[in-house]
Design an enzyme around this catalytic site. Structure first.
Site, PDB file in Angstrom:
ATOM      1  N   ASP A  13      -6.675 -10.416   9.122  1.00 21.01           N
ATOM      2  CA  ASP A  13      -7.742 -10.359  10.101  1.00 21.01           C
ATOM      3  C   ASP A  13      -8.842 -11.522   9.785  1.00 21.01           C
ATOM      4  O   ASP A  13      -8.242 -12.632   9.180  1.00 21.01           O
ATOM      5  CB  ASP A  13      -8.309  -8.881   9.742  1.00 21.01           C
ATOM      6  N   CYS A  71      -6.898  -9.304   4.442  1.00 23.20           N
ATOM      7  CA  CYS A  71      -7.954  -8.831   4.896  1.00 23.20           C
ATOM      8  C   CYS A  71      -9.055  -9.178   4.010  1.00 23.20           C
ATOM      9  O   CYS A  71      -8.944  -9.682   2.862  1.00 23.20           O
ATOM     10  CB  CYS A  71      -8.166  -7.484   5.546  1.00 23.20           C
ATOM     11  N   THR A  73     -10.968  -7.147   1.645  1.00 22.80           N
ATOM     12  CA  THR A  73     -10.573  -6.391   0.347  1.00 22.80           C
ATOM     13  C   THR A  73      -9.072  -6.248   0.182  1.00 22.80           C
ATOM     14  O   THR A  73      -8.755  -6.122  -0.776  1.00 22.80           O
ATOM     15  CB  THR A  73     -11.209  -5.231   0.151  1.00 22.80           C
ATOM     16  N   HIS A 104       9.484  -1.919 -10.099  1.00 24.21           N
ATOM     17  CA  HIS A 104       9.409  -0.315 -10.205  1.00 24.21           C
ATOM     18  C   HIS A 104       9.231   0.095  -8.899  1.00 24.21           C
ATOM     19  O   HIS A 104       9.782   1.434  -8.816  1.00 24.21           O
ATOM     20  CB  HIS A 104       8.309  -0.036 -11.238  1.00 24.21           C
ATOM     21  N   HIS A 140      13.351   4.760 -11.017  1.00 19.10           N
ATOM     22  CA  HIS A 140      12.737   4.161 -10.127  1.00 19.10           C
ATOM     23  C   HIS A 140      13.331   4.549  -8.703  1.00 19.10           C
ATOM     24  O   HIS A 140      12.492   4.730  -7.788  1.00 19.10           O
ATOM     25  CB  HIS A 140      12.768   2.679 -10.402  1.00 19.10           C
TER      26      HIS A 140
END
Length: 149
Positions: A13, A71, A73, A104, A140
């Protein structure tokens, strides 16, 4: 991933435009193909879910091997990407998490926050994410199957 030319879908963004440019240039210097889905400036506010969707579709259609979303955060992009079937997007702010999410969780999208980490660390995280292969261990695989269901 080894023995295969990687293709990475990337999008951001407005808050992460410069970090996207840094990562695209870095990947190009390593001869990694990049599909850049924008945004292409930092002055016009955009809606991050639109960009997460383009990267998710590129991966689920097998046009790209992995995605990178950026972005402010990294949180919004992560939430938006994980709404798409077949996408396992991990928000990472350190190299250890980037390695373990590949090892994992077989994550196929890396998300980072441009207002949380700097460019140098982001490039190290990208390296850790892209250089780690999924362990393919039964425990996994079983957990990932539960996520998919």
């Amino acid at each position: 991933m080894k023995n295969k030319q990687l293709k990475i879908a990337i999008a951001c963004d407005h808050a992460a435009y410069q970090l996207k440019i840094d990562i695209v240039q870095y990947l190009a210097s390593r001869q990694i193909d990049v599909l850049d889905f924008g945004t292409n400036n930092c002055t016009v506010s955009v809606d991050y879910p639109d960009f997460a969707c383009m990267v998710a579709q590129s991966i689920t259609s097998r046009e790209s091997d992995f995605g990178i979303l950026l972005c402010g955060t990294g949180i919004g992009m992560t939430i938006a990407a994980n709404k798409h079937n077949g996408i396992r997007c991990a928000l990472c702010s350190d190299t250890y998490s980037a390695k373990l999410t590949r090892l994992h969780n077989n994550a196929n999208v890396l998300s980072m926050g441009a207002r949380v980490i700097g460019s140098g660390l982001a490039l190290d995280i990208v390296d850790s994410f892209l250089s780690t292969e999924f362990s393919n261990e039964d425990r996994h695989n079983k957990r990932i199957a539960k996520l998919e269901n």
